[in-house]
Motif scaffolding. Sequence first.
Motif, PDB file in Angstrom:
ATOM      1  N   PHE A 184       0.689  -1.237  -0.050  1.00  0.00           N
ATOM      2  CA  PHE A 184       0.098   0.198   0.050  1.00  0.00           C
ATOM      3  C   PHE A 184       1.199   1.365  -0.016  1.00  0.00           C
ATOM      4  CE2 PHE A 184      -2.971  -2.894   2.275  1.00  0.00           C
ATOM      5  CZ  PHE A 184      -4.108  -2.918   1.311  1.00  0.00           C
ATOM      6  N   LEU A 185       0.441   2.238  -0.838  1.00  0.00           N
ATOM      7  CA  LEU A 185       1.220   3.540  -0.558  1.00  0.00           C
ATOM      8  C   LEU A 185       0.294   4.512  -0.069  1.00  0.00           C
ATOM      9  CD1 LEU A 185       3.619   5.418  -1.688  1.00  0.00           C
ATOM     10  CD2 LEU A 185       2.122   5.506  -3.819  1.00  0.00           C
ATOM     11  N   ALA A 186       0.596   5.161   1.106  1.00  0.00           N
ATOM     12  CA  ALA A 186      -0.076   6.388   1.360  1.00  0.00           C
ATOM     13  C   ALA A 186       0.891   7.598   0.974  1.00  0.00           C
ATOM     14  CB  ALA A 186      -0.279   6.146   2.905  1.00  0.00           C
ATOM     15  N   GLY A 187       1.558   8.361   2.095  1.00  0.00           N
ATOM     16  CA  GLY A 187       2.133   9.375   1.707  1.00  0.00           C
ATOM     17  C   GLY A 187       3.349   9.156   1.093  1.00  0.00           C
ATOM     18  N   GLY A 188       4.142   8.146   1.206  1.00  0.00           N
ATOM     19  CA  GLY A 188       4.989   7.613   0.682  1.00  0.00           C
ATOM     20  C   GLY A 188       6.314   8.077   1.063  1.00  0.00           C
ATOM     21  N   HIS A 189       6.273   8.630   2.323  1.00  0.00           N
ATOM     22  CA  HIS A 189       7.557   8.991   2.731  1.00  0.00           C
ATOM     23  C   HIS A 189       8.463   8.196   3.524  1.00  0.00           C
ATOM     24  CE1 HIS A 189       6.421  12.742   1.040  1.00  0.00           C
ATOM     25  NE2 HIS A 189       7.276  13.511   1.699  1.00  0.00           N
ATOM     26  N   SER A 190       8.029   6.870   3.540  1.00  0.00           N
ATOM     27  CA  SER A 190       8.922   6.161   4.108  1.00  0.00           C
ATOM     28  C   SER A 190       9.276   4.955   3.042  1.00  0.00           C
ATOM     29  CB  SER A 190       8.175   5.008   5.476  1.00  0.00           C
ATOM     30  OG  SER A 190       7.893   6.010   6.612  1.00  0.00           O
ATOM     31  N   LEU A 191       8.281   4.672   2.462  1.00  0.00           N
ATOM     32  CA  LEU A 191       8.348   3.447   1.234  1.00  0.00           C
ATOM     33  C   LEU A 191       9.233   3.947   0.206  1.00  0.00           C
ATOM     34  CD1 LEU A 191       7.362   0.621   0.312  1.00  0.00           C
ATOM     35  CD2 LEU A 191       5.294   1.768  -0.589  1.00  0.00           C
ATOM     36  N   ILE A 192       8.687   5.258  -0.192  1.00  0.00           N
ATOM     37  CA  ILE A 192       9.556   5.701  -1.604  1.00  0.00           C
ATOM     38  C   ILE A 192      10.933   5.904  -1.429  1.00  0.00           C
ATOM     39  CG2 ILE A 192       9.484   7.725  -3.402  1.00  0.00           C
ATOM     40  CD1 ILE A 192       6.992   5.796  -3.404  1.00  0.00           C
ATOM     41  N   PRO A 193      11.174   6.327  -0.287  1.00  0.00           N
ATOM     42  CA  PRO A 193      12.953   6.296  -0.169  1.00  0.00           C
ATOM     43  C   PRO A 193      13.495   5.088  -0.379  1.00  0.00           C
ATOM     44  CG  PRO A 193      12.243   7.890   1.700  1.00  0.00           C
ATOM     45  CD  PRO A 193      10.674   7.367   0.689  1.00  0.00           C
ATOM     46  N   MET A 194      12.980   3.959   0.285  1.00  0.00           N
ATOM     47  CA  MET A 194      13.397   2.674   0.330  1.00  0.00           C
ATOM     48  C   MET A 194      13.420   2.072  -1.058  1.00  0.00           C
ATOM     49  SD  MET A 194      12.523   0.755   3.791  1.00  0.00           S
ATOM     50  CE  MET A 194      13.270   1.442   5.383  1.00  0.00           C
ATOM     51  N   MET A 195      12.435   2.430  -1.631  1.00  0.00           N
ATOM     52  CA  MET A 195      12.134   1.968  -3.140  1.00  0.00           C
ATOM     53  C   MET A 195      13.481   2.555  -3.932  1.00  0.00           C
ATOM     54  SD  MET A 195       8.376   2.029  -3.618  1.00  0.00           S
ATOM     55  CE  MET A 195       8.254   1.574  -5.540  1.00  0.00           C
ATOM     56  N   LYS A 196      13.558   3.751  -3.746  1.00  0.00           N
ATOM     57  CA  LYS A 196      14.701   4.587  -4.475  1.00  0.00           C
ATOM     58  C   LYS A 196      16.163   3.904  -4.474  1.00  0.00           C
ATOM     59  CE  LYS A 196      12.555   8.872  -5.745  1.00  0.00           C
ATOM     60  NZ  LYS A 196      12.712  10.238  -5.858  1.00  0.00           N
ATOM     61  N   LEU A 197      16.227   3.618  -2.940  1.00  0.00           N
ATOM     62  CA  LEU A 197      17.307   3.099  -2.575  1.00  0.00           C
ATOM     63  C   LEU A 197      17.633   1.711  -2.782  1.00  0.00           C
ATOM     64  CD1 LEU A 197      17.627   4.567   1.057  1.00  0.00           C
ATOM     65  CD2 LEU A 197      19.177   4.809  -0.840  1.00  0.00           C
ATOM     66  N   ARG A 198      16.451   1.263  -3.686  1.00  0.00           N
ATOM     67  CA  ARG A 198      16.325  -0.392  -4.047  1.00  0.00           C
ATOM     68  C   ARG A 198      16.429  -1.284  -2.920  1.00  0.00           C
ATOM     69  NH1 ARG A 198      17.350  -0.987 -10.254  1.00  0.00           N
ATOM     70  NH2 ARG A 198      16.206   0.628 -10.886  1.00  0.00           N
ATOM     71  N   ARG A 212       3.176  15.483   3.537  1.00  0.00           N
ATOM     72  CA  ARG A 212       2.759  14.372   2.720  1.00  0.00           C
ATOM     73  C   ARG A 212       2.454  13.365   3.632  1.00  0.00           C
ATOM     74  NH1 ARG A 212       1.147  14.107  -2.492  1.00  0.00           N
ATOM     75  NH2 ARG A 212       1.864  12.022  -2.350  1.00  0.00           N
ATOM     76  N   GLY A 213       3.304  12.890   4.473  1.00  0.00           N
ATOM     77  CA  GLY A 213       3.401  11.724   5.303  1.00  0.00           C
ATOM     78  C   GLY A 213       1.950  11.784   5.758  1.00  0.00           C
ATOM     79  N   THR A 214       1.514  10.268   6.329  1.00  0.00           N
ATOM     80  CA  THR A 214       0.429  10.271   6.990  1.00  0.00           C
ATOM     81  C   THR A 214       0.436   9.227   8.182  1.00  0.00           C
ATOM     82  OG1 THR A 214      -0.134   8.161   5.948  1.00  0.00           O
ATOM     83  CG2 THR A 214      -0.971  10.226   4.558  1.00  0.00           C
ATOM     84  N   ILE A 215      -0.397   9.609   9.264  1.00  0.00           N
ATOM     85  CA  ILE A 215      -0.332   8.627  10.338  1.00  0.00           C
ATOM     86  C   ILE A 215      -0.616   7.255  10.078  1.00  0.00           C
ATOM     87  CG2 ILE A 215      -2.765   9.434  10.949  1.00  0.00           C
ATOM     88  CD1 ILE A 215      -1.636   9.114  13.983  1.00  0.00           C
ATOM     89  N   GLY A 216      -1.301   6.983   9.178  1.00  0.00           N
ATOM     90  CA  GLY A 216      -1.665   5.468   8.999  1.00  0.00           C
ATOM     91  C   GLY A 216      -0.404   5.028   8.285  1.00  0.00           C
ATOM     92  N   GLY A 217       0.115   5.737   7.172  1.00  0.00           N
ATOM     93  CA  GLY A 217       1.297   4.996   6.586  1.00  0.00           C
ATOM     94  C   GLY A 217       2.304   4.922   7.608  1.00  0.00           C
ATOM     95  N   ASN A 218       2.651   5.785   8.478  1.00  0.00           N
ATOM     96  CA  ASN A 218       3.792   5.677   9.350  1.00  0.00           C
ATOM     97  C   ASN A 218       3.477   4.521  10.201  1.00  0.00           C
ATOM     98  OD1 ASN A 218       4.812   6.591  11.942  1.00  0.00           O
ATOM     99  ND2 ASN A 218       5.691   8.070  10.823  1.00  0.00           N
ATOM    100  N   LEU A 219       2.283   4.317  10.754  1.00  0.00           N
ATOM    101  CA  LEU A 219       2.093   3.267  11.763  1.00  0.00           C
ATOM    102  C   LEU A 219       2.219   1.863  10.840  1.00  0.00           C
ATOM    103  CD1 LEU A 219      -0.707   4.837  14.003  1.00  0.00           C
ATOM    104  CD2 LEU A 219       1.634   4.114  14.665  1.00  0.00           C
ATOM    105  N   ALA A 220       1.776   1.897   9.783  1.00  0.00           N
ATOM    106  CA  ALA A 220       1.682   0.497   9.138  1.00  0.00           C
ATOM    107  C   ALA A 220       2.989   0.223   8.605  1.00  0.00           C
ATOM    108  CB  ALA A 220       0.713   0.482   8.020  1.00  0.00           C
ATOM    109  N   HIS A 221       3.860   1.193   8.319  1.00  0.00           N
ATOM    110  CA  HIS A 221       5.252   0.975   7.878  1.00  0.00           C
ATOM    111  C   HIS A 221       6.079   0.517   8.979  1.00  0.00           C
ATOM    112  CE1 HIS A 221       8.851   1.497   5.461  1.00  0.00           C
ATOM    113  NE2 HIS A 221       9.379   2.088   6.461  1.00  0.00           N
ATOM    114  N   SER A 222       5.863   1.305   9.951  1.00  0.00           N
ATOM    115  CA  SER A 222       6.294   0.943  11.374  1.00  0.00           C
ATOM    116  C   SER A 222       7.810   1.043  11.781  1.00  0.00           C
ATOM    117  CB  SER A 222       5.817  -0.607  11.926  1.00  0.00           C
ATOM    118  OG  SER A 222       6.411  -1.026  13.273  1.00  0.00           O
ATOM    119  N   ASP A 223       8.342   1.796  11.229  1.00  0.00           N
ATOM    120  CA  ASP A 223       9.858   2.018  11.118  1.00  0.00           C
ATOM    121  C   ASP A 223      10.206   2.024  12.778  1.00  0.00           C
ATOM    122  OD1 ASP A 223      12.252   3.317   9.659  1.00  0.00           O
ATOM    123  OD2 ASP A 223      12.550   3.732  11.592  1.00  0.00           O
TER     124      ASP A 223
END
Lengths: 775, 293, 149
Positions: B30-44, B109-120
């Motif tokens: 899932f993609l929400a604000g993308g501020h955790s996931l997208i950097p990880m994707m860009k870093l591959r 951009r970042g969302t509370i749900g995205g942040n919690l689901a990503h759980s960094d």
Amino acid sequence: MATALLGERIKRKEDPRLIQGRGHYVDDIVLPGLLHLAFARSPHAHARIKSVDVTAAQAAPGVVAVYTGADLQGKVGMVPCAAGIEGLKVPEHPCLAVDEVRYVGEPVAVVVANSAYTARDAVEQVEVEYDPLPVVVDPEKALAPGAPRVHSKLADNVAFVAKLEGGDWKALEAEPGIKVIRQRLINQRLAPVAMETRGVVASYSPGEDLLTVWSSTQIPHILKTQLALMSGVEENHCRVIAPEVGGGFGSKLNVYGEEGVACYVSKALGRPVKWIESRRENLQATIHGRDQINDVEVYVRPDGKVAGLKCWIIADLGAYHQLLTPAIPTLTALMIVGAYHIPCVFVETKGVFTNKMATDAYRGAGRPEATYIIERVMDLVAAELNLDPVDVRMKNFPSPKDFPLALPTGVTYDSANYQRTLKKVLKAAGYTKLRKEQERLRKKGRYLGIGLSTYVEICAMGPSSRMPAGGWEFGSVRIEPTGKVTVLSGTSPHGQGEETTFAQIVASGFGIPYEDVTVLHGDTGVVPMGIGTFGSRTTAVGGTAIYLAVERLKKKMARIAAHKLGVKPGELEFKDGKVQTAGGEKAMRFLEVVAEAIFAKQLPPGVEPGLVEQCVFEPANFTFPFGAHLAVVEVDPDTGEVRLRNYYAVDDCGRVLNPMLVDGQIHGGLVQGIGQALWEEHVYDENGQLLTGTLMDYAVPRAHQFPWFETATTETPTRVNPLGAKGVGEAGTIGSTPAIVNAVVDALRPLGVRHIDMPLKPEKIWRVLRSASAA
Amino acid sequence: MIPQSFEYHVPRTLEEASRLAAQFGADGKFLAGGHSLIPMMKLRLAAPKHLIDLTCLRDLAYIREEGEHVRIGALTTHFRIESSALLKEKCPLLPETAREIGDVQVRNRGTIGGNLAHSDPAADWPAAVLALEAELRAVSPRGERGMAAKDFFVDLMTTALASDEVLVEIKVPQLGHGTGAAYAKLHHPASGYAMVGVAAVIALRDNGAVERAAVGITGVGPKAYRAFAVETALHGKPATQAHLNAAAAHAAEGVDVNADLYASAEYRSHLARVYTRRALEAAVKRARAAATA
Amino acid sequence: MKIEGSYTVQAPRDAVWQRLMDPASLARALPGCEKLEPNADGSYTAQLNVGVAAIRGNYTGRIEILDAVRPEQYRLKISGKGTGGFLNGEGLIMLAETGPGTTEVRYSGDAQVGGLIASVGQRLMQAAARQIVGEFFQALGREVQSQGG
């Protein structure tokens, strides 16, 4: 308005387009048929390349070609090194590694594809088999007998040893009562992190045999010469354009292998190619800065007079020489006595190869290291003799009357008044009150620290005799038939704001609105010659060339106007858009004189038509800006966190042409210098893996981490150039680092702390606090 | 920085989102604000084959009061939480935490749900929802369910959410009379993540003793956790400095403490104790103020 | 990077040892193991899709079991490379019977990680390694039990 322009606080001409996103950077260059490059890079710090299999990458849809180091061998020249040091070992440095890789991130192969995405994906299909070799990361271990060698063709890892010695050491060492203080200081490796990463577009037209290169560079003219040599295209068939460049900090004062590869590929395929560096590549494979170990020995008399300084420098050069790699630490030796009259000096500089990316010029380039050494030394002396750091500095300053001042390091300082800047910063900060506050807080168990730095640096680089590729600069001024003025500069500003400063110089010279002046730079097809922007030279050297070209044009215009007005040229002045006699009785509009000159109907005998003059200015010496900085910090006794409470900076960069730009340079410089003291550190592990490979790990300083900087200037003009300007691009960085460290050490002085190495991470300080409380 | 290629999906409904996630399994994200996931994707580091963009489900961005609770839609941005007048009044710990996240751009951009689901392991929200004993509500084809925050964080970047479950809401009980909350954080100088982040909620009895303490800690271990040992140490005790100090000493107990270039495990444990003490001190101060208000 | 820890498996030591030496069991227990083939020299060639949550990579590598002292200890040598860079590790695995039907497996080793993971995953690496090792031993425990020890 016009004539008072110099010295005014004028907003930058370049900002509207930059802050609205309307500038054009390398990545904005799009050409028909453009191909994209991506590099396969070594994950090993040192390994033999057993094989490179490009079949899968080559077969990927959209991939046009893949080249390896072997493919390029003999077809592209080596990455050049311009440093001239006696006995320097210069190992072969191919654009793509051939048999061996020597640092993590070294390019091994290049993929050419129809999109940047395809190229990047195909890189992962390049199969390289490596045979790991022993790695050497620590430069001291690299010096040990039997250490693994970075270059097996060389006898050891020592690239050069340089010595600098002056003064009567025999007498000093025998002097009774002389005290010797020893300290090791470590100046850690940093990443320059320009906001725009590197990038290059190379376009070779076979019909015209013409190579055009857009590069994010600080030195388009030098790059043109080097790329001509590397690519084999004649230099007069090469053109290099530096479009908008988003910062360099020295990291783009270079010629990189990727640029050589781009030229080769474009020539081989007959199509334009583009490479835009990723941030990860930028942290790995763009030059790094600093990285020195400094062992100092200070010879001091009981009254605090420093009579001698010895320093052994181990400079970690990394695996290869980039353009100026070995030259940088020699600048440290040159500036090691700082703002002090120290009669005896001894410096031994050892440049050492390690399995890391090359170090090279990073904002300050060798001088921040020198300043850090001498400014820490002054505080060590004060602590040792229990003197106030202010008094130690005052005692060792030369008098303003001593300038120009020849030093045992072989340089001659042009002009200075160190006492004045120091007094001014003490007054601004309320030094006496601060010391009292410190006393009060100490009694409450709080650690307030006050740190000074009274730096001097070397700028306006420089006389050609001291610069490998020459130190002059080119400027030309042309007046168009409409009266608008076009300025060409051989410098290549990339954020410093000289489009504005140069326009000020020209507009105030001619007495015309500065909006009428356009400055062009960075295109070797437009600007006939140049050196570039680095070493805080652009205004002092490049600006002077323009100033002198303006003076030549004014002479010519005065002759033309005088002929027309029936007066003597010497009677005329340029003011408020007119060329007129002193009282204004006889006058011609500026535009009228221009028309006379260009349409050439009634020119005085012997005067050529047209209004274009150029100047290649050769400075007789460097300039030596200086300043006094004062930092106030408080250390959290529970966690070791350092809070920067106040920062005061009084800088003297000679004559100030635009106070707003000087402020901007100082602010940005301070941030980078303070960043080194507190946070920044590029870390390799013992296997040569770079651990700070993202901006989530490498701590670039940010605006919100800083208090407001209290800045001020004094003006001690230089006689080295007619503008009186010295340069200010690096001063903030050079001056600030030791002020912070001195402040933190001062805060912890009651605990018996004498020195802590940078960066002053909270854990380090916490450990110091803990061991002090245990003791 | 160029990520690996992926397919991008824009579901119009929650049901569709959930169905797509079930269909793609481990290949979908899932993609929400993308501020955790997208950097990880860009870093591959991450290379999901399918991205299911939830940001079109606008119904999931809200902040509202309902009875004894404040309900926050999972797609609510950090900035909306930071600037919400309702939350500043009803649950100030949330705006206080939001303020500490990343920078303005991230918070926009970042969302509370995205942040919690990503759980960094160093994200800020987990500490706050743990301390507030919030309920995290999720929807899947099997229906809707709620999870207590303490059960939500399972391991490093691993939550109790099934792969086809969409986190939809964070339901936060309002703090009662005599209750105070605070968030204390030390920022990592590069990432802005928490080297340690401690959220504390303290309810005081009329006699000044601690009725209830809830402490959520992030940045210290592989996942955010409730510092039960700290809470137990405080329960029923007067909220004196000595008790707060003693309780805070348990902050990193039983935790596999993270180490990185900025903080060794030893130092990070120490930071956990100091910042727990600071969060407790601030929460107690606010609880006292709330009691007298 | 140092990796060490211990894990308790509810099974007798011999049974745990057997599973650890059995390619099929290992293949099932290794997180993300897609292929594990024995080589002629006693080593294994493995293909793993390993990682934590969305962060994963494909690796091909070689696993060697050395200096085995049945059923007490052996050295494990792993080398692999893949999208995330390369990994070389060596460690000692020790099995101790801590009670009837209870075996404590202690492991300590050193892993050298290079390439992508090393340069961009620094912050999460230790926690991730711990989690992956934990997953392995959990799966191993299940393996022992499901095979009836």
